[in-house]
Design a protein around this motif. Structure first.
Motif, mmCIF file in Angstrom:
data_model
loop_
_atom_site.group_PDB
_atom_site.id
_atom_site.type_symbol
_atom_site.label_atom_id
_atom_site.label_comp_id
_atom_site.label_asym_id
_atom_site.label_seq_id
_atom_site.Cartn_x
_atom_site.Cartn_y
_atom_site.Cartn_z
ATOM 1 N N SER A 204 0.826 -1.205 0.000
ATOM 2 C CA SER A 204 0.000 0.000 0.000
ATOM 3 C C SER A 204 0.865 1.261 0.000
ATOM 4 O O SER A 204 0.607 2.199 -0.757
ATOM 5 C CB SER A 204 -0.927 -0.002 1.220
ATOM 6 N N ALA A 205 1.898 1.275 0.836
ATOM 7 C CA ALA A 205 2.783 2.438 0.913
ATOM 8 C C ALA A 205 3.581 2.603 -0.375
ATOM 9 O O ALA A 205 3.823 3.731 -0.836
ATOM 10 C CB ALA A 205 3.726 2.300 2.107
ATOM 11 N N LEU A 206 3.964 1.484 -0.987
ATOM 12 C CA LEU A 206 4.719 1.549 -2.239
ATOM 13 C C LEU A 206 3.878 2.158 -3.346
ATOM 14 O O LEU A 206 4.332 3.053 -4.083
ATOM 15 C CB LEU A 206 5.184 0.150 -2.646
ATOM 16 N N TYR A 207 2.651 1.688 -3.490
ATOM 17 C CA TYR A 207 1.760 2.243 -4.513
ATOM 18 C C TYR A 207 1.458 3.719 -4.226
ATOM 19 O O TYR A 207 1.296 4.522 -5.156
ATOM 20 C CB TYR A 207 0.454 1.448 -4.572
ATOM 21 N N ILE B 34 4.396 5.725 -5.478
ATOM 22 C CA ILE B 34 4.367 5.798 -6.942
ATOM 23 C C ILE B 34 3.340 6.826 -7.400
ATOM 24 O O ILE B 34 3.596 7.645 -8.292
ATOM 25 C CB ILE B 34 4.051 4.419 -7.546
ATOM 26 N N ALA B 35 2.156 6.796 -6.779
ATOM 27 C CA ALA B 35 1.108 7.762 -7.123
ATOM 28 C C ALA B 35 1.557 9.185 -6.830
ATOM 29 O O ALA B 35 1.258 10.114 -7.598
ATOM 30 C CB ALA B 35 -0.177 7.435 -6.357
ATOM 31 N N CYS B 36 2.296 9.361 -5.732
ATOM 32 C CA CYS B 36 2.790 10.694 -5.376
ATOM 33 C C CYS B 36 3.831 11.191 -6.376
ATOM 34 O O CYS B 36 3.851 12.370 -6.736
ATOM 35 C CB CYS B 36 3.388 10.681 -3.964
ATOM 36 N N VAL B 37 4.689 10.279 -6.829
ATOM 37 C CA VAL B 37 5.690 10.654 -7.847
ATOM 38 C C VAL B 37 4.987 11.102 -9.124
ATOM 39 O O VAL B 37 5.395 12.082 -9.763
ATOM 40 C CB VAL B 37 6.637 9.472 -8.133
ATOM 41 N N ASN B 38 3.916 10.419 -9.503
ATOM 42 C CA ASN B 38 3.146 10.828 -10.678
ATOM 43 C C ASN B 38 2.535 12.217 -10.489
ATOM 44 O O ASN B 38 2.419 12.983 -11.455
ATOM 45 C CB ASN B 38 2.031 9.821 -10.971
ATOM 46 N N MET B 39 2.151 12.535 -9.268
ATOM 47 C CA MET B 39 1.515 13.819 -8.996
ATOM 48 C C MET B 39 2.500 14.981 -9.024
ATOM 49 O O MET B 39 2.095 16.120 -9.276
ATOM 50 C CB MET B 39 0.833 13.784 -7.619
ATOM 51 N N ASN C 98 -4.643 8.527 -12.000
ATOM 52 C CA ASN C 98 -3.691 8.229 -10.933
ATOM 53 C C ASN C 98 -4.408 7.720 -9.689
ATOM 54 O O ASN C 98 -3.984 6.739 -9.064
ATOM 55 C CB ASN C 98 -2.884 9.487 -10.603
ATOM 56 N N LEU C 99 -5.508 8.368 -9.348
ATOM 57 C CA LEU C 99 -6.283 7.958 -8.180
ATOM 58 C C LEU C 99 -6.901 6.574 -8.397
ATOM 59 O O LEU C 99 -6.823 5.716 -7.513
ATOM 60 C CB LEU C 99 -7.384 8.978 -7.899
ATOM 61 N N GLN D 172 -4.819 -0.681 -6.753
ATOM 62 C CA GLN D 172 -3.516 -1.271 -6.425
ATOM 63 C C GLN D 172 -2.707 -1.594 -7.682
ATOM 64 O O GLN D 172 -2.037 -2.628 -7.760
ATOM 65 C CB GLN D 172 -3.695 -2.528 -5.576
ATOM 66 N N GLY D 173 -2.794 -0.704 -8.662
ATOM 67 C CA GLY D 173 -2.038 -0.914 -9.883
ATOM 68 C C GLY D 173 -1.285 0.329 -10.314
ATOM 69 O O GLY D 173 -1.036 0.515 -11.514
ATOM 70 N N ALA D 174 -0.948 1.188 -9.361
ATOM 71 C CA ALA D 174 -0.257 2.430 -9.684
ATOM 72 C C ALA D 174 1.102 2.143 -10.326
ATOM 73 O O ALA D 174 1.870 1.314 -9.826
ATOM 74 C CB ALA D 174 -0.070 3.276 -8.421
#
Length: 250
Positions: free
Chosen positions: A135-138, A141-146, A210-211, A217-219
């Motif tokens: 969960s933290a890893l995804y 990744i989502a934050c890096v995309n943002m 992204n959301l 769970q596929g970010a």
């Protein structure tokens, strides 16, 4: 000259109470949200939202709110200080120096707050909620995309602020770009060959995807965020800097 001006502006910025109030409120909101979810989970074992995934999703979905924080940071240094601008220009400081110095300083403190907020979010998520696989890893990744999208929003804010655009109009611009742009582009170009998929690069489309990817769970890291972020950033800064160097200061 630029370093001296930045030191002066940094001193002025650090004396602004709004900088600290905004930071404290932002971090407090993260803490309160985690605490409320944690206690709800403790009182009701069947509470469906007491998970780190849901807690993190609130941050992933808060791109617009993060930009509003950026607006508050920028206003702290680009507020109603016309007299100081006139004085700086009269002392021989170029408008380019003023434009880029204010940008770099406010961006620095804004990104520092974002990093602190990210660390606090993960610390609370991993300590208060049951560990969910990756969960933290995804979330990271989502934050890096943002990142490129949020920074491009910050650059738009700075360009408009330095161009004497009011806060209400800035918020309306952000709402259009980061909530409506994808739908508008899809409608406008759906029958135009070669442009019918342009909406996939719109900020609103990317933030929504992204959301959804995170929730599923596929970010994954996606180059489209960086293309869109870089294009918006370059255009807004070039236009903003040019306008500021030619406008009158009254």
């Amino acid at each position: 000259m630029m370093m001296n001006y930045m030191k002066s502006e940094n001193y002025r910025l650090l004396r602004k109470k709004s900088l600290y109030v905004t930071s404290v409120i932002g971090l407090l909101c993260i803490t309160v949200a985690a605490t409320v979810l944690h206690f709800a989970q403790q009182n009701d074992p069947n509470f469906p939202y007491g998970t780190s995934q849901f807690f993190y999703s609130n941050v992933v979905s808060a791109g617009f709110l993060i930009m509003i924080v950026g607006l508050l940071f920028n206003v702290a240094l680009t507020g109603k200080d016309t007299a100081l601008l006139k004085q700086s220009v009269s002392f021989g400081i170029s408008r380019n120096t003023i434009f880029w110095s204010k940008l770099l300083l406010t961006l620095l403190y804004f990104m520092l707050l974002c990093v602190i907020g990210l660390a606090l979010t993960i610390a609370l998520g991993e300590s208060l909620f049951a560990n969910e696989e990756q969960s933290a890893l995804y979330f990271l990744i989502a934050c890096v995309n943002m990142v490129p999208i949020v920074i491009s929003g910050f650059f738009i804010i700075h360009a408009l602020r330095m161009g004497k655009v009011g806060e209400i109009y800035i918020i309306m611009t952000l709402l259009f770009l980061f909530f409506l742009s994808g739908d508008l582009l899809r409608i406008l170009f759906r029958s135009v060959t070669g442009l019918h998929e342009l909406y996939l690069y719109a900020p609103s489309t990317l933030l929504n995807e992204n959301l959804m990817s995170y929730i599923g769970q596929g970010a994954q890291l996606d180059y489209r965020y960086w293309i869109t972020g870089i294009v918006i950033s370059v255009l807004s800064l070039l236009i903003g800097a040019r306008k500021f160097t030619t406008q009158t200061i009254d």
